[in-house]
Design an enzyme around this catalytic site. Structure first.
Site, mmCIF file in Angstrom:
data_model
loop_
_atom_site.group_PDB
_atom_site.id
_atom_site.type_symbol
_atom_site.label_atom_id
_atom_site.label_comp_id
_atom_site.label_asym_id
_atom_site.label_seq_id
_atom_site.Cartn_x
_atom_site.Cartn_y
_atom_site.Cartn_z
ATOM 1 N N HIS A 172 0.831 -1.214 0.000
ATOM 2 C CA HIS A 172 0.000 0.000 0.000
ATOM 3 C C HIS A 172 0.865 1.264 0.000
ATOM 4 C CE1 HIS A 172 -3.575 -2.466 1.023
ATOM 5 N NE2 HIS A 172 -2.716 -3.140 1.758
ATOM 6 N N SER A 302 17.350 17.299 -17.292
ATOM 7 C CA SER A 302 16.585 18.542 -17.278
ATOM 8 C C SER A 302 17.325 19.620 -18.040
ATOM 9 C CB SER A 302 16.348 18.997 -15.836
ATOM 10 O OG SER A 302 15.778 20.286 -15.784
#
Length: 448
Positions: A172, A302
């Site tokens: 989870h 980037s």
């Protein structure tokens, strides 16, 4: 012949009336059509349905195509007749015209006709689905399955290499009990083993060929021995055991084998999506995320942030998976939409099927070469997160019970103290007991 091209009137007509988009009939399918024409020419000669000169001229023309020549002679759009008739006739016209050139060159004064000779014993309705199956089988066996096995083999190697690196598990997206990095990767290894088995299991149905069914499955206008002979010839030519479809009515009116097989490609895409996303999570950060894995720095990440390394191979892989899942919907809709004796969504179906194979093959190969091979564990980060995890309290549960263990974990979390400090502070556990019981090395296998 039209404008010095090898194609004829029907191809030219298709170019006029179906000038749609840029998607052309895949070369893999064109090659399969050519292989059918080659073997058919030989079988028709053997059955005394075609003379020697014409059969040899057709075979010679096919061999030129199979050698990579004349690719520009197959210009038709995927968005044509749903039976693939125009592509079948494109092949018939090209072969007939090239065969006639070869005959004239050898001063043989006979004519090869695209329908009467090249298409003899055949219909587009049995040729095109057979070509679909041939292209599917060949590309699954020679392209996709080998790269899946390559990636699976590397995962197996990594699972052994990292078998002693204990890390925190997560369910989870929350902390869970420990496992090893090797165990985690072994799950990816086994996923790909299952995917390979599922894909291979569909090859048998794809090996059934509709040839001999002609227009509606009855076999009208085909010699009674044609189907078995042409399948035997294709098996020898392609080095795969094809067989004549036992019920030609099914093989003309449905695309079930292709639909089912593509379902396993969607399954592979689902597995690869999960694996790529796991690696994105495990390599996230690297300082402010999980940062347990170091991925290769293939290119600047980037245009504004210097030194940034992005999981670009994972992103490329998952985008390919999205496309394959979309292809599956298109194939399912096409497969379910055939009417009566013929499915008329075949170009759509085979275009998407072969695109899925290409996308998965190329993406998995890149993902393997430029990401998985270079993955490294970040040992200090893994150890730090393991020791910080409050879920190690699970080791106390069998000694002091679930409720008391949960109380200790909550105390540690709310007060910002270590699990060991909270355990001793609770009075339920001594320092020695904690050290004896809370040992990650003992939590990665079943209890003895």
């Amino acid at each position: 012949m039209i404008c010095n091209r090898l194609w004829g009137d029907q191809t030219e007509s298709s170019l006029k009336f179906f000038n749609i988009s840029t998607e052309k009939m895949p070369w893999e399918l064109i090659k399969a059509l050519a292989q059918i024409k080659r073997v058919s020419a030989q079988v028709n000669y053997d059955l005394k349905l075609l003379d020697y000169e014409r059969s040899q001229a057709i075979i010679a023309a096919v061999d030129e195509i199979l050698s990579g020549n004349h690719k520009n002679e197959f210009p038709l759009s995927v968005w044509q007749t749903g039976s693939g008739t125009q592509s079948n006739m494109n092949m018939n016209e090209v072969l007939a015209n090239r065969a006639n050139e070869l005959l004239r060159k050898n001063q043989i004064n006979i004519v090869v006709h695209p329908n009467d000779h090249v298409n003899k014993s055949q219909s587009s309705n049995d040729v095109f689905p057979s070509a679909m199956h041939i292209a599917a089988v060949v590309n699954l066996k020679t392209k996709l399955i080998p790269v899946i096995k390559l990636l699976q083999k590397t995962f197996l190697k990594k699972s052994i290499e990292f078998r002693n690196i204990i890390k925190i598990g997560r369910t989870h997206l929350q902390d869970a009990i420990p496992l090893t990095l090797g165990q985690e990767i072994s799950g990816w290894d086994f996923m790909l083993k299952n995917n390979t088995n599922h894909i291979q299991s569909t090859i048998l149905d794809l090996s059934a060929l509709a040839l001999g069914g002609t227009a509606v499955g009855t076999g009208f206008s085909a010699h009674v021995e044609y189907a078995e002979r042409v399948v035997l010839g294709l098996s020898k030519l392609i080095h795969h055991s094809f067989f004549s479809a036992p019920n030609k009515f099914e093989s003309l009116s449905t695309c079930d084998a292709i639909v089912y097989s593509h379902g396993t490609l969607k399954g592979l895409a689902i597995s690869m999506m999960k694996i790529a996303n796991d690696i994105r999570l495990l390599s996230s950060g690297p300082q402010c995320g999980l940062g347990e894995l170091i991925i290769p720095a293939n290119e600047p990440g980037s245009s504004i942030m210097p030194g940034k390394v992005n999981p670009t191979q994972c992103e490329s892989m998952t985008m390919s998976c999205c496309q394959v899942m979309g292809n599956d919907l298109s194939i399912s809709l096409g497969g379910s939409s055939g009417q009566l004796q013929l499915n008329t969504y075949r170009p759509l179906i085979i275009y998407n099927f072969l695109q899925s194979i290409r996308l998965l093959t190329d993406s998995i190969k890149n993902f393997h070469d430029y990401c998985i091979v270079g993955i490294r564990p970040k040992f200090k980060r893994i150890e730090k997160l393991l020791n910080k995890s409050l879920m190690l309290v699970t080791a106390l549960s069998s000694h002091i019970g679930y409720d008391k263990s949960a109380q200790i974990a909550q105390t540690a979390y709310l007060n910002g103290i270590t699990l060991k400090a909270a355990s001793i502070q609770s009075g339920y556990v001594t320092e020695k007991q904690f050290d004896d019981w809370v040992c990650p090395e003992n939590m990665i296998y079943p209890d003895m």
